[in-house]
Design a protein around this motif. Sequence first.
Motif, PDB file in Angstrom:
ATOM      1  N   ARG A 488       0.801  -1.210   0.000  1.00 38.20           N
ATOM      2  CA  ARG A 488       0.000   0.000   0.000  1.00 38.20           C
ATOM      3  C   ARG A 488       0.843   1.274   0.000  1.00 38.20           C
ATOM      4  N   LYS A 489       2.040   1.224   0.559  1.00 40.58           N
ATOM      5  CA  LYS A 489       2.863   2.420   0.649  1.00 40.58           C
ATOM      6  C   LYS A 489       4.338   2.040   0.697  1.00 40.58           C
ATOM      7  N   LEU A 490       5.165   3.041   0.492  1.00 41.47           N
ATOM      8  CA  LEU A 490       6.601   2.858   0.696  1.00 41.47           C
ATOM      9  C   LEU A 490       6.872   2.985   2.182  1.00 41.47           C
ATOM     10  N   TRP A 491       7.527   1.980   2.735  1.00 45.31           N
ATOM     11  CA  TRP A 491       7.732   1.961   4.180  1.00 45.31           C
ATOM     12  C   TRP A 491       8.953   2.796   4.550  1.00 45.31           C
ATOM     13  N   ARG A 492       8.672   3.823   5.373  1.00 48.06           N
ATOM     14  CA  ARG A 492       9.724   4.696   5.867  1.00 48.06           C
ATOM     15  C   ARG A 492      10.218   4.174   7.226  1.00 48.06           C
ATOM     16  N   TYR A 493      11.340   4.726   7.667  1.00 49.94           N
ATOM     17  CA  TYR A 493      11.854   4.329   8.982  1.00 49.94           C
ATOM     18  C   TYR A 493      10.832   4.639  10.072  1.00 49.94           C
ATOM     19  N   SER A 494      10.182   5.797   9.958  1.00 51.47           N
ATOM     20  CA  SER A 494       9.189   6.178  10.963  1.00 51.47           C
ATOM     21  C   SER A 494       8.010   5.198  10.981  1.00 51.47           C
ATOM     22  N   ASP A 495       7.637   4.670   9.812  1.00 49.44           N
ATOM     23  CA  ASP A 495       6.549   3.688   9.741  1.00 49.44           C
ATOM     24  C   ASP A 495       6.928   2.412  10.482  1.00 49.44           C
ATOM     25  N   LEU A 496       8.151   1.961  10.277  1.00 51.52           N
ATOM     26  CA  LEU A 496       8.595   0.722  10.919  1.00 51.52           C
ATOM     27  C   LEU A 496       8.770   0.906  12.427  1.00 51.52           C
ATOM     28  N   ILE A 497       9.257   2.099  12.820  1.00 51.67           N
ATOM     29  CA  ILE A 497       9.372   2.381  14.253  1.00 51.67           C
ATOM     30  C   ILE A 497       7.980   2.378  14.887  1.00 51.67           C
TER      31      ILE A 497
END
Length: 515
Positions: A488-497
């Motif tokens: 659904r989206k490009l996973w950023r570091y903030s998303d994974l955190i």
Amino acid sequence: MRVATSAFSQVLLSQNQSIPTTSSSTCSSVLPFSSSLQSSPPLLSSSRGTIPTHLVIDDSQQQQRKTLLAETFHRNSSLRALVRELSREGSNPLRLLQRDGDWTTDQLWAAVSVLVDAGRANEAIQVFDCWRSKVITRSNEAHYLRIIRLLCERSLMIEANSIFQNMEKYGLVPTLSIYNVIIHGFAREKKFDDAIVTMKKMVEANIRPKPETYNGIIRAYGNYQMYDDMSKCVKRMELHGCFPDEVTYNILITELAQGGLVKRMEKVFRTLLSKNMNLQPSTLVSMLEAYTDLEIFEKMEKAYHQVFKTKAFLKESLIRKLATVYIKNHRLSCLEDLGNDISATVGRTDLVWCILLLSSACCFSRRGVESIIREMEVAKVQFTITFVNILALFYMKMKDFRELHAIFLQARRENLKPDIVTVGILFDAWKVGYDGTHVLEEWTTSGLLQEVAQMKTDKLVLTAFGKGFFLMNCEKLYGSLEPQAKKRKLWRYSDLIGLVFGELKATKQSGVQRM
């Protein structure tokens, strides 16, 4: 070299002309080394102003060189022009040949190669036949071997076999080399029945197969992992009175090694030794890789030392495998030796520095790590995120939070962006007492955590230190998501955190409610 020699002669000549004619006594008083000069053989001939013949440029030779260069330039220009014309859409090679009247051998093979590579093999064959028919002597085995080999290398076996069969029309008998090319071509395409039929024709033509004939088939069986058929081929070979040679045994060992059939590989290896045949360095490397893949440590070590003595080339992938086995078996001194050995052959690459750093970091040797860092500074090595993460993991394990903080700051000064491993180290260190507030705030304000998450760290680092709490949870939670949620989206570091700590927060809250 002739021009330089000529210039040297002119200098000698001018010097000779500038020396005044004097008596021997006068020369003796003016030149302190006159006696030695007089005793030496004269550089110039006795005739005043004449250059020795061995120093004179031969005008005819110089003209020949110029002519040769001109011919070479003209030939290359004509080849390039022909290639350009043939490369044009709708070009007609037969018409071009008729327009030019004839082509040289170089032009013919340039044209054939261009046409075959462009998927116009039939036109290439037509041009070859037309060119060959212009001069009787062109219908020879060498030219047929060349075009058949070209077609076989491009996997055009129908076309190659057609030309091969047409040789009889012109009274030509295929040579052993031509039969071998056809047989090996069929084998590479997994057309082993056609290869065997061609070999039978070869025998009927009173041409006995040689070891190299079978070697190509054996190698093809190995490529297709048909190891039983490979063994049967060797037995058939011996049955027909054609015994395996050194190349045959090396091929067998290599193919069995690549298939992981170590016992069969070692049996053939013992046979080779019993026959006093040589093991090729590349074959030894294949044996080393087989032992490394299966982590047969002692045999791997023995094979590695033999390979190192031969100075055989090791692919980076194999070096990584060796390093992985050493790390898993806690042979860190061997890991250091590996780094130094590779350094002696290819120099201190990033992989070598990584291995050397890990060898000291994994045994928690502060002195060793600092020594490697000093060597890197002297060598002016460009730091990478892999090196940063090795040092960060080392200082975290040592609970030296002051040095850990310094490593994070140095990475920022050198504009090295963190990857997911760096992020994981920060949160794992936080868990054991490090206050990473300053580093996290800096990453946040600079926008680094809004970038798409990446893994740039060498995998050897994770093999040595493990993935850690954050990274393991991150992989586990990301892997549990539905495929659509992942895409659904490009996973950023903030998303994974957020994924990791959001799940942990939810888990804690549900635990409190149950209590």
